[in-house]
Design an enzyme around this catalytic site. Structure first.
Site, mmCIF file in Angstrom:
data_model
loop_
_atom_site.group_PDB
_atom_site.id
_atom_site.type_symbol
_atom_site.label_atom_id
_atom_site.label_comp_id
_atom_site.label_asym_id
_atom_site.label_seq_id
_atom_site.Cartn_x
_atom_site.Cartn_y
_atom_site.Cartn_z
ATOM 1 N N CYS A 44 0.849 -1.196 0.000
ATOM 2 C CA CYS A 44 0.000 0.000 0.000
ATOM 3 C C CYS A 44 0.886 1.249 0.000
ATOM 4 C CB CYS A 44 -0.885 -0.040 1.249
ATOM 5 S SG CYS A 44 -1.615 1.531 1.709
ATOM 6 N N CYS A 47 0.398 3.727 2.827
ATOM 7 C CA CYS A 47 0.884 3.196 4.103
ATOM 8 C C CYS A 47 2.392 3.412 4.231
ATOM 9 C CB CYS A 47 0.571 1.708 4.230
ATOM 10 S SG CYS A 47 -1.200 1.332 4.128
#
Length: 130
Positions: A44, A47
């Site tokens: 991600c 993230c």
């Protein structure tokens, strides 16, 4: 800050972690994409960007005097996360729609998501405001 840090891989492990902490404690969870065993990075991209900012805030002395149980929750790989029936999405206490998400457990209204998690001031306020 008295910060007790936990790590949970997946929804069931997260539920077990909450049970081990017990009731009556302030619990903050960071929901993030699982990391690749080969690269050590999350799949991600948001993230990957948010993680060092959050780490810097929670390690900083500017949130001293706060008692928090902090759980880093890895939601799984992209396919697991995208499944609409995954517990993180269906659990009425969580109702996650995106990652990364910083959430105070038991207070659905208190959450920061995606781009907000690159703002040190927002993160610091999240931890210091009751």
């Amino acid at each position: 800050m008295s910060l007790k840090h936990y790590t949970a891989q997946g929804y069931e492990a997260f539920q077990e972690t909450l049970k081990s902490i017990g009731k009556g404690h302030r619990v903050v969870a960071l929901f993030t994409g699982s990391k690749s065993l080969t690269t050590g990075e999350s799949w991600c991209p948001d993230c990957v960007v948010a993680e060092p900012v959050i780490d810097e805030v929670i390690k900083g002395a500017d949130v001293a005097g706060i008692d928090v149980h902090f759980v880093t929750v890895f939601v799984g790989n992209r396919e697991v996360w995208r499944d609409p029936s995954v517990g993180f999405r269906t659990d009425p206490a969580l109702k996650l729609t995106c990652i990364p998400t910083l959430l105070e457990i038991g207070n659905k209204a208190k959450r920061l998501t995606e781009g907000q998690l690159t703002n040190k001031h927002l993160i610091k306020d999240f931890f210091t405001e009751e």
